[in-house]
Scaffold this motif. Structure first.
Motif, PDB file in Angstrom:
ATOM      1  N   THR A   3       0.863  -1.179   0.000  1.00 10.80           N
ATOM      2  CA  THR A   3       0.000   0.000   0.000  1.00 10.80           C
ATOM      3  C   THR A   3       0.897   1.226   0.000  1.00 10.80           C
ATOM      4  O   THR A   3       1.988   1.207   0.592  1.00 10.80           O
ATOM      5  N   PRO A   4       0.473   2.299  -0.649  1.00  8.92           N
ATOM      6  CA  PRO A   4       1.297   3.512  -0.646  1.00  8.92           C
ATOM      7  C   PRO A   4       1.379   4.091   0.765  1.00  8.92           C
ATOM      8  O   PRO A   4       0.418   4.039   1.526  1.00  8.92           O
ATOM      9  N   SER A   5       2.534   4.622   1.097  1.00  7.26           N
ATOM     10  CA  SER A   5       2.734   5.203   2.418  1.00  7.26           C
ATOM     11  C   SER A   5       2.115   6.594   2.486  1.00  7.26           C
ATOM     12  O   SER A   5       2.140   7.344   1.518  1.00  7.26           O
ATOM     13  N   SER A   6       1.580   6.916   3.631  1.00  7.90           N
ATOM     14  CA  SER A   6       1.039   8.263   3.833  1.00  7.90           C
ATOM     15  C   SER A   6       2.112   9.195   4.396  1.00  7.90           C
ATOM     16  O   SER A   6       1.909  10.401   4.478  1.00  7.90           O
ATOM     17  N   ARG A   7       3.247   8.612   4.763  1.00  9.57           N
ATOM     18  CA  ARG A   7       4.338   9.424   5.307  1.00  9.57           C
ATOM     19  C   ARG A   7       5.109  10.073   4.174  1.00  9.57           C
ATOM     20  O   ARG A   7       5.210   9.538   3.077  1.00  9.57           O
ATOM     21  N   GLN A   8       5.677  11.235   4.440  1.00  8.76           N
ATOM     22  CA  GLN A   8       6.492  11.936   3.459  1.00  8.76           C
ATOM     23  C   GLN A   8       7.798  12.335   4.103  1.00  8.76           C
ATOM     24  O   GLN A   8       7.884  12.515   5.323  1.00  8.76           O
ATOM     25  N   THR A   9       8.810  12.482   3.272  1.00  4.70           N
ATOM     26  CA  THR A   9      10.113  12.920   3.756  1.00  4.70           C
ATOM     27  C   THR A   9      10.651  13.942   2.760  1.00  4.70           C
ATOM     28  O   THR A   9      10.338  13.865   1.568  1.00  4.70           O
ATOM     29  N   PRO A  10      11.426  14.913   3.213  1.00  2.00           N
ATOM     30  CA  PRO A  10      11.958  15.915   2.282  1.00  2.00           C
ATOM     31  C   PRO A  10      12.862  15.259   1.234  1.00  2.00           C
ATOM     32  O   PRO A  10      13.615  14.337   1.541  1.00  2.00           O
TER      33      PRO A  10
END
Length: 155
Positions: A108-115
């Motif tokens: 499943t695609p992650s909902s977290r983001q990172t710069p």
């Protein structure tokens, strides 16, 4: 083929291998040279964070000892669990989505983001803003058992 041999990635790999080989040879020929090189490095300790107990708030030594034992036990369990999880993930990551003997493997695609540091660095360079500002990660708490010398009692 020539491009593959002259790429920066290949050069770093070759330099890394040469460094490893050089260290291996030194460890056989003059093992003390490796120890001397590392002996110059002093262990780094982080400063105490804010919000610590005041002198009159510090719990009893028995309470601290119990907490340290529990922390060490839990950290050891976490390390063992993490090693097992990584070993299992090596196999599972290579599987296509599907059902395997009662186990469904999917992604499943992650909902977290990172710069995106590469994009940020490009923007900083393009606009002459200097290096990308960075901050340190949180300090790690380390707990280890030590021998406490017995205090002689004067009679």
């Amino acid at each position: 083929m020539l491009q593959l041999l002259t790429s920066p990635r290949t050069a770093r790999t070759v330099r890394g291998l040469l460094g490893t080989v050089a260290d291996a040879v030194r460890s056989v020929v003059a093992p003390a040279s490796l120890a001397e090189r590392q002996a110059d490095v002093e262990p780094v300790t982080a400063p105490d964070p804010a919000g610590l107990y005041e002198a009159d708030e510090i719990p009893a030594v028995e309470t601290i000892g119990a907490a340290a034992r529990e922390y060490e036990r839990a950290a050891d369990q976490a390390r063992r669990a993490d090693r097992g999880k990584r070993a299992a993930k090596k196999i599972l990551d290579k599987l296509p989505a599907g059902i395997y003997g009662g186990w469904k493997v999917s992604r499943t695609p992650s909902s977290r983001q990172t710069p995106d540091l590469a994009a940020i660095t490009r923007i900083f360079k393009a606009n002459g803003l200097g290096p990308v500002p960075m901050k340190r990660c949180a300090d790690s708490l380390k707990v280890e058992a030590v021998e406490v010398p017995a205090v002689p009692v004067a009679v």
